[in-house]
Design a protein around this motif. Structure first.
Motif, mmCIF file in Angstrom:
data_model
loop_
_atom_site.group_PDB
_atom_site.id
_atom_site.type_symbol
_atom_site.label_atom_id
_atom_site.label_comp_id
_atom_site.label_asym_id
_atom_site.label_seq_id
_atom_site.Cartn_x
_atom_site.Cartn_y
_atom_site.Cartn_z
ATOM 1 N N LEU A 86 -35.993 47.729 -4.641
ATOM 2 C CA LEU A 86 -37.291 48.178 -4.512
ATOM 3 C C LEU A 86 -38.244 47.196 -3.782
ATOM 4 O O LEU A 86 -39.076 47.607 -3.021
ATOM 5 N N GLU A 87 -38.190 45.811 -4.288
ATOM 6 C CA GLU A 87 -38.886 44.803 -3.562
ATOM 7 C C GLU A 87 -38.716 44.733 -2.164
ATOM 8 O O GLU A 87 -39.509 44.270 -1.261
ATOM 9 N N ILE A 88 -37.222 44.801 -1.780
ATOM 10 C CA ILE A 88 -36.922 44.510 -0.354
ATOM 11 C C ILE A 88 -37.692 45.862 0.340
ATOM 12 O O ILE A 88 -37.893 45.511 1.549
ATOM 13 N N ASN A 89 -37.511 46.903 -0.225
ATOM 14 C CA ASN A 89 -38.126 48.038 0.625
ATOM 15 C C ASN A 89 -39.524 47.896 0.885
ATOM 16 O O ASN A 89 -39.903 48.141 1.894
ATOM 17 N N LEU A 90 -40.383 47.502 -0.347
ATOM 18 C CA LEU A 90 -41.682 47.253 -0.114
ATOM 19 C C LEU A 90 -41.947 46.314 0.859
ATOM 20 O O LEU A 90 -42.711 46.469 1.754
ATOM 21 N N LEU A 91 -41.249 45.220 0.922
ATOM 22 C CA LEU A 91 -41.590 43.663 1.785
ATOM 23 C C LEU A 91 -41.301 44.373 3.101
ATOM 24 O O LEU A 91 -41.654 43.835 4.191
ATOM 25 N N SER A 92 -40.438 45.344 3.400
ATOM 26 C CA SER A 92 -40.228 45.839 4.693
ATOM 27 C C SER A 92 -40.923 46.813 5.128
ATOM 28 O O SER A 92 -41.079 47.222 6.589
ATOM 29 N N PHE A 93 -41.448 47.676 4.302
ATOM 30 C CA PHE A 93 -42.517 48.735 4.657
ATOM 31 C C PHE A 93 -43.919 48.106 5.110
ATOM 32 O O PHE A 93 -44.609 48.694 6.125
ATOM 33 N N ILE A 94 -44.321 46.917 4.467
ATOM 34 C CA ILE A 94 -45.679 46.537 4.609
ATOM 35 C C ILE A 94 -45.710 45.949 6.061
ATOM 36 O O ILE A 94 -46.805 46.450 6.757
ATOM 37 N N PRO A 95 -44.938 45.283 6.869
ATOM 38 C CA PRO A 95 -45.233 44.935 8.115
ATOM 39 C C PRO A 95 -45.266 46.307 9.179
ATOM 40 O O PRO A 95 -45.608 46.113 10.148
ATOM 41 N N LEU A 96 -44.479 47.221 8.922
ATOM 42 C CA LEU A 96 -44.252 48.772 9.612
ATOM 43 C C LEU A 96 -45.559 49.198 9.517
ATOM 44 O O LEU A 96 -46.124 49.858 10.497
#
Length: 338
Positions: free
Chosen positions: A34-44
């Protein structure tokens, strides 16, 4: 070129984060995904040229960090009693805390306070990701520790807030946000019956959302008055767009009725009170969809030539709309054929 390349990288890590989360054999592994998913979505979703996008990315980050902290707290407390490498949670209060953190992550009512505001500042592509893919990991994790009594109340609150919240909206992004909250209630109720029914509902909702959002993005539409004015050059496209709304609301001849029909048939024997409220609130959703459609065709319509097709019609747009409007007929044809 660099921006496109970085967007592809972040999109791949966003997908892999969700897959790590749902395929993990421990809660710590699920939290890490979930944290990897979150940190990937923020720059998008962050854009230096758009202040609303930056505001939405900050809101999303703060809410998701709060939810992750609550989830991590419940996981650590559970590990003190049941061990670290297990999904088994016996304590009722830890199950409620864990369920609440996952509901915050997916934007379900009454934890929806962030969802419409974040949707308002994002592009249509990012909105589609937020409405569909970002709900997969929290929902599948919720299946592992489902508290049926608690989720029953959440389903009722979701369908009520999702229906009433969208009545007076003029922003299409907020309208889609409240529609998504309403559909979250239906998806959560499908977990009571079978994971297969959840998958059917989720895929149908994703197809309908893609069809509508692709059209909004193609014509660069963000508010209701743009629908009334811009689409007059092509009555057929206007017809397809507003009938997609009716399909999303679950009107019988269209594809959106199919997953609701399945759930209604199965929930009759499970919880009649919850089902009655769900159906009544869906009628409210259909009410404001039909009101919008009636206004677009009867009150604010200026074009008299019905068959004047737009010359640059997108083929993908037509395929998506055809699936949305006639998918139910295709499913019945295939079912009767075999």
């Amino acid at each position: 070129m660099d921006k496109n390349f970085s967007s592809i990288i972040f999109l791949l890590t966003l997908i892999s984060g969700s897959l790590i989360s749902i395929s993990s054999n421990s809660w710590m592994g699920a939290w890490m995904g979930l944290e990897i998913n979150l940190l990937s979505f923020i720059p998008l979703i962050s854009n230096s040229n758009n202040m609303m996008s930056n505001e939405s990315s900050l809101k999303y980050f703060l809410v998701q960090v709060l939810a992750s902290s609550i989830l991590l707290f419940s996981v650590i407390m559970n590990s003190l009693f049941n061990g670290m490498n297990t999904f088994l949670i016996n304590d009722y209060i830890f199950i409620l805390i864990l369920n609440s953190s996952l509901l915050i992550k997916m934007g379900a009512a009454p934890f929806h306070f962030w969802f419409p505001g974040v949707m308002e500042g994002l592009s249509w592509f990012n909105n589609f990701i937020l409405m569909t893919w970002q709900k997969i990991a929290p929902m599948i994790l919720l299946m592992y520790c489902l508290n049926y009594k608690f989720i029953t109340y959440i389903v009722i609150i979701c369908v009520i807030i999702g229906s009433i919240g969208g009545i007076n909206q003029t922003s299409l992004r907020k309208l889609m946000a409240y529609s998504s909250i309403n559909h979250i209630g239906w998806m959560l109720s499908s977990m009571f019956i079978s994971n297969l029914y959840w998958f059917i509902y989720f895929m149908s909702y994703s197809i309908l959302s893609l069809s509508i959002i692709y059209m909004f993005n193609y014509f660069n539409i963000f508010f209701m008055n743009q629908c009334y004015n811009i689409m007059n050059f092509s009555p057929v496209m206007k017809f397809l767009m507003f009938f997609n709304f009716l399909s999303l609301g679950g009107l019988p001849p269209f594809l959106g009725f199919f997953p609701k029909w399945i759930l209604i048939q199965n929930l009759i024997n499970y919880n009649m009170f919850m089902l009655i409220i769900m159906v009544m609130m869906t009628l409210i959703t259909l009410f404001f969809y039909i009101r919008i459609t009636y206004s677009a065709f009867m009150l604010n319509y200026t074009e008299s030539k019905w068959m004047s097709m737009y010359t640059n019609t997108n083929f993908t747009l037509l395929i998506l709309n055809f699936t949305s409007l006639f998918g139910l007929s295709i499913i019945f044809f295939i079912y009767n054929l075999f």
